[in-house]
Design an enzyme around this catalytic site. Structure first.
Site, PDB file in Angstrom:
ATOM      1  N   GLY A  82       6.444  -2.087   3.031  1.00 39.48           N
ATOM      2  CA  GLY A  82       5.524  -2.973   4.453  1.00 39.48           C
ATOM      3  C   GLY A  82       6.365  -4.049   4.738  1.00 39.48           C
ATOM      4  O   GLY A  82       7.067  -4.666   4.353  1.00 39.48           O
ATOM      5  N   GLY A  84       1.095  -1.205  -0.067  1.00 38.96           N
ATOM      6  CA  GLY A  84      -0.168  -0.223   0.152  1.00 38.96           C
ATOM      7  C   GLY A  84       0.622   1.290  -0.036  1.00 38.96           C
ATOM      8  O   GLY A  84       1.876   1.243   0.073  1.00 38.96           O
ATOM      9  N   ARG A  93       0.220  -4.514  -4.820  1.00 44.98           N
ATOM     10  CA  ARG A  93       0.679  -5.763  -3.976  1.00 44.98           C
ATOM     11  C   ARG A  93       0.945  -6.569  -5.156  1.00 44.98           C
ATOM     12  O   ARG A  93      -0.260  -6.998  -6.025  1.00 44.98           O
ATOM     13  CB  ARG A  93      -0.518  -6.157  -3.472  1.00 44.98           C
ATOM     14  CG  ARG A  93      -0.753  -5.501  -2.856  1.00 44.98           C
ATOM     15  CD  ARG A  93      -1.744  -5.707  -1.464  1.00 44.98           C
ATOM     16  NE  ARG A  93      -1.992  -4.595  -0.141  1.00 44.98           N
ATOM     17  CZ  ARG A  93      -1.532  -3.773   0.626  1.00 44.98           C
ATOM     18  NH1 ARG A  93      -0.357  -4.665   0.620  1.00 44.98           N
ATOM     19  NH2 ARG A  93      -2.263  -2.391   1.538  1.00 44.98           N
ATOM     20  N   MET A 125      -7.734   2.886   9.727  1.00 45.08           N
ATOM     21  CA  MET A 125      -7.033   1.639   8.994  1.00 45.08           C
ATOM     22  C   MET A 125      -5.333   1.115  10.288  1.00 45.08           C
ATOM     23  O   MET A 125      -5.752   1.542  11.343  1.00 45.08           O
ATOM     24  CB  MET A 125      -6.321   2.414   7.922  1.00 45.08           C
ATOM     25  CG  MET A 125      -6.645   2.217   6.798  1.00 45.08           C
ATOM     26  SD  MET A 125      -5.953   2.903   5.627  1.00 45.08           S
ATOM     27  CE  MET A 125      -7.142   2.594   4.302  1.00 45.08           C
ATOM     28  N   ARG A 142      -5.005  -2.695  10.336  1.00 48.38           N
ATOM     29  CA  ARG A 142      -5.152  -4.123  10.519  1.00 48.38           C
ATOM     30  C   ARG A 142      -4.717  -5.450  11.642  1.00 48.38           C
ATOM     31  O   ARG A 142      -5.620  -6.188  12.040  1.00 48.38           O
ATOM     32  CB  ARG A 142      -4.711  -5.266   8.785  1.00 48.38           C
ATOM     33  CG  ARG A 142      -4.427  -4.423   8.110  1.00 48.38           C
ATOM     34  CD  ARG A 142      -3.997  -5.125   6.865  1.00 48.38           C
ATOM     35  NE  ARG A 142      -4.726  -5.378   5.658  1.00 48.38           N
ATOM     36  CZ  ARG A 142      -5.747  -6.537   4.808  1.00 48.38           C
ATOM     37  NH1 ARG A 142      -5.921  -7.080   5.978  1.00 48.38           N
ATOM     38  NH2 ARG A 142      -6.770  -5.978   4.228  1.00 48.38           N
ATOM     39  N   ARG A 191     -23.661   7.403  14.802  1.00 50.22           N
ATOM     40  CA  ARG A 191     -23.250   7.112  13.333  1.00 50.22           C
ATOM     41  C   ARG A 191     -22.000   6.821  13.442  1.00 50.22           C
ATOM     42  O   ARG A 191     -21.134   6.835  14.384  1.00 50.22           O
ATOM     43  CB  ARG A 191     -23.463   9.173  13.082  1.00 50.22           C
ATOM     44  CG  ARG A 191     -24.986   9.646  13.029  1.00 50.22           C
ATOM     45  CD  ARG A 191     -25.808   8.999  11.517  1.00 50.22           C
ATOM     46  NE  ARG A 191     -27.208  10.043  11.149  1.00 50.22           N
ATOM     47  CZ  ARG A 191     -28.287   9.186  11.829  1.00 50.22           C
ATOM     48  NH1 ARG A 191     -27.985   8.566  13.043  1.00 50.22           N
ATOM     49  NH2 ARG A 191     -29.100  10.130  12.228  1.00 50.22           N
ATOM     50  N   GLN A 203      -6.749   8.334   4.836  1.00 52.00           N
ATOM     51  CA  GLN A 203      -5.704   8.220   5.750  1.00 52.00           C
ATOM     52  C   GLN A 203      -4.199   8.235   5.054  1.00 52.00           C
ATOM     53  O   GLN A 203      -2.988   8.153   5.252  1.00 52.00           O
ATOM     54  CB  GLN A 203      -5.843   7.079   6.756  1.00 52.00           C
ATOM     55  CG  GLN A 203      -6.976   7.391   7.571  1.00 52.00           C
ATOM     56  CD  GLN A 203      -7.156   6.143   8.374  1.00 52.00           C
ATOM     57  OE1 GLN A 203      -6.569   6.159   9.156  1.00 52.00           O
ATOM     58  NE2 GLN A 203      -8.232   5.600   7.807  1.00 52.00           N
ATOM     59  N   ASP A 210       0.632   2.217   9.100  1.00 48.98           N
ATOM     60  CA  ASP A 210       0.056   1.291  10.386  1.00 48.98           C
ATOM     61  C   ASP A 210       1.138   1.233  11.519  1.00 48.98           C
ATOM     62  O   ASP A 210       0.637   0.672  12.258  1.00 48.98           O
ATOM     63  CB  ASP A 210      -0.017  -0.044   9.595  1.00 48.98           C
ATOM     64  CG  ASP A 210      -1.286  -0.352   8.434  1.00 48.98           C
ATOM     65  OD1 ASP A 210      -1.799   0.677   8.955  1.00 48.98           O
ATOM     66  OD2 ASP A 210      -1.145  -0.929   7.886  1.00 48.98           O
ATOM     67  N   THR A 214       4.878   2.086   6.498  1.00 52.59           N
ATOM     68  CA  THR A 214       3.668   2.413   6.239  1.00 52.59           C
ATOM     69  C   THR A 214       2.947   3.258   7.095  1.00 52.59           C
ATOM     70  O   THR A 214       3.409   3.767   8.619  1.00 52.59           O
ATOM     71  CB  THR A 214       3.518   1.085   7.241  1.00 52.59           C
ATOM     72  OG1 THR A 214       1.571   0.540   7.604  1.00 52.59           O
ATOM     73  CG2 THR A 214       4.487   0.173   7.521  1.00 52.59           C
TER      74      THR A 214
HETATM   75  O1  F6P Z   1      -0.998   0.308   4.492  1.00 53.13           O
HETATM   76  C1  F6P Z   1      -1.592  -0.537   4.860  1.00 53.13           C
HETATM   77  C2  F6P Z   1      -3.429  -0.364   4.745  1.00 53.13           C
HETATM   78  O2  F6P Z   1      -3.537   1.030   4.516  1.00 53.13           O
HETATM   79  C3  F6P Z   1      -3.862  -0.831   5.772  1.00 53.13           C
HETATM   80  O3  F6P Z   1      -3.658  -0.175   7.357  1.00 53.13           O
HETATM   81  C4  F6P Z   1      -5.206  -0.952   5.346  1.00 53.13           C
HETATM   82  O4  F6P Z   1      -5.996  -2.574   5.795  1.00 53.13           O
HETATM   83  C5  F6P Z   1      -4.214  -1.922   4.028  1.00 53.13           C
HETATM   84  O5  F6P Z   1      -3.464  -1.099   3.671  1.00 53.13           O
HETATM   85  C6  F6P Z   1      -5.553  -1.436   2.421  1.00 53.13           C
HETATM   86  O6  F6P Z   1      -4.356  -2.202   1.150  1.00 53.13           O
HETATM   87  P1  F6P Z   1      -5.298  -2.086  -0.171  1.00 53.13           P
HETATM   88  O7  F6P Z   1      -5.137  -0.308  -0.611  1.00 53.13           O
HETATM   89  O8  F6P Z   1      -4.921  -3.477  -0.506  1.00 53.13           O
HETATM   90  O9  F6P Z   1      -6.660  -2.079   0.104  1.00 53.13           O
END
Ligand code: F6P
Length: 343
Positions: free
Chosen positions: A103, A10, A73, A170, A172, A267, A275, A128, A126
Site C-alpha cells: 500500500g 497490512g 510494517r 476500516m 484511516r 449498540r 475485513q 482501503d 490494500t
Molecule cells: O491495511 C490498511 C488497514 O487495514 C487500515 O484500514 C487499518 O487501520 C490498518 O490497516 C490496521 O493496520 P495494522 O495491521 O497495523 O493494525
C-alpha cells in the site's frame, strides 16, 4: 533475470494470487528465477528469503487469504538507514529487479528505492482502496463483501430490538469501505474521514426515523472519521512507532453521544481485522492475477520506476511518483450520491 518480490504493510486478500501470477509469469513465461523476501522490507534488510518454485504448490495459493511470504510494517527511518545493506543483499543474491507489493507505505519506500537506483516495479494492494493512479486495489472488493454481509445481518437484529446500530469499518484516511458497504446495505447514514460529521445532524436523523415509526437505524462509520470542529470531542490516540495515527473508537464515542442526546438504545460493532482475513472474492483474485502478471512482464521489459494499475478495465503502467503523490480519497460527489439515500 532473477527477481525479488515482497509483500509489505497490512495484509489483504489477493496477495497470494499476485505472488502466484508473478512467480508463474517469471518462471514459466520467461525462464527467470524468483526470490521471495520474508516479512516485507524486513526480509530485504535481514537477508531472509526463499527460492520460489512454480507448479502445483504456488497454484494452490490462488484462493488463500493472507500472504505466504509474511508481511510487516517497517519504520521508514530503519529502511533509509539500511540502504547499503539493501544494495549488498540484492547484489549478493544476484537480484536484477524488485517487485514490492503493498500500500501507501510500501509504494513510497519503493519509489525511494527506485530513486536510489534499484530497478523496481510496484504492485498496489490494500483493502482501503486509497492508492493514487489506480481505480481499484485488490483486497477492497473482499473487504466490502465481508462488511456488506455483516451489515445485512445487523439490520435484522437492530430492527428486532428497535436499536441504533453503529458499524465501524476500516479506513484511516479514505472512507471507501464505509461508502460502498453502506450504499450496498442501505445504511441510514455513513461517516467517512473526508467529510467531518455533525453529531447534531445525526441525532436529528435518528430521532426523525423513530418518530415516523421506523424500527431501527444503521450507521456505517469509517474508523478515521472525525467530528466537525466544535461539534463533539473525540479522544486523541497519538501515533504508533510507524507514525500511524492510533484510533480511539469513533463509533463507541459517537454511541455515547447519541444515547445521551436522543435516549435511543445504541449498540456498536467494530468489524476490525475480519475485513482483511480469509478468501479473496473472484474480482480480487482476477485483479491480483492481472496486476501480478503485468508487473512480471514490466520487469522483463525494463519498465522500472513504475506501478501496475487498473485504469477502467485495462491494466496500465503509472509512474511510482504519480501513485504516491496523494491518497485516493472519496470525492464529495461520490459521498453525496450515497447521502441522497440517508434517513
Ligand atoms: O491495511 C490498511 C488497514 O487495514 C487500515 O484500514 C487499518 O487501520 C490498518 O490497516 C490496521 O493496520 P495494522 O495491521 O497495523 O493494525
Amino acid at each position: 533475470m532473477r527477481i525479488g518480490i515482497l509483500t509489505g504493510g497490512g495484509d489483504c486478500p489477493g496477495l497470494n494470487a499476485a505472488i502466484r501470477a508473478i512467480v508463474r509469469t517469471c518462471l514459466d513465461g520467461h525462464g527467470s528465477s524468483v526470490v521471495g523476501f520474508h516479512d516485507g522490507w524486513r526480509g530485504l534488510l535481514e537477508n531472509s528469503w526463499r527460492e520460489m518454485a512454480s507448479g502445483s504448490r504456488v497454484d494452490r495459493i490462488l484462493s488463500r487469504g493472507g500472504t505466504i511470504l509474511g508481511t510487516a510494517r517497517v519504520n521508514p527511518d530503519r529502511l533509509t538507514a539500511g540502504l547499503d545493506t539493501i544494495h549488498q543483499n540484492l547484489a549478493d543474491n544476484g537480484i536484477d529487479a524488485l517487485i514490492p507489493i503493498g500500500g501507501e507505505g510500501t509504494l513510497t519506500a519503493a519509489k525511494w528505492l527506485s530513486d536510489e537506483g534499484v530497478p523496481v516495479v510496484g504492485v498496489p494492494k490494500t483493502i482501503d482502496n486509497d492508492i493514487g493512479g489506480t481505480d481499484y486495489t485488490f483486497g477492497f472488493d473482499t473487504a466490502v463483501s465481508i462488511a456488506t454481509d455483516a451489515i445485512d445481518r445487523l439490520h435484522t437484529t437492530a430492527e428486532s430490538h428497535r436499536r441504533v446500530m453503529l458499524v465501524e469499518v476500516m479506513g484511516r484516511h479514505a472512507g471507501w469501505i464505509a461508502l460502498d458497504a453502506g450504499m450496498a446495505t442501505g445504511a441510514h447514514f455513513i461517516a467517512v474521514p473526508e467529510r467531518p460529521f455533525d453529531i447534531e445532524e445525526i441525532c436529528a436523523l435518528i430521532s426523525s426515523r423513530f418518530e415516523r415509526g421506523d424500527k431501527h437505524v444503521i450507521g456505517v462509520i469509517a474508523e478515521g472519521s472525525a467530528p466537525a470542529a466544535g461539534t463533539m470531542d473525540l479522544r486523541d490516540g497519538g501515533v504508533d512507532e510507524y507514525g500511524h495515527e492510533l484510533f480511539t473508537g469513533v463509533a463507541a464515542q459517537m454511541a455515547t453521544q447519541i444515547e445521551r442526546r436522543t435516549g435511543a438504545e445504541v449498540r456498536t460493532t467494530v468489524l476490525g481485522y475480519v475485513q482483511r482475513g480469509g478468501t479473496p472474492t473472484p474480482f480480487d483474485r482476477i485483479l491480483a492475477t492481472r496486476l501480478g502478471a503485468r508487473a512480471a512482464e514490466a520487469v522483463h521489459r525494463g519498465e522500472f520506476g513504475q506501478m501496475v494499475a487498473l485504469r477502467g478495465t485495462e491494466i496500465a503502467m503509472v509512474p511510482l511518483s504519480e501513485a504516491v503523490r496523494e491518497l485516493r480519497r472519496v470525492p464529495p460527489a461520490r459521498y453525496d450520491e450515497a447521502a441522497a439515500f440517508f434517513g
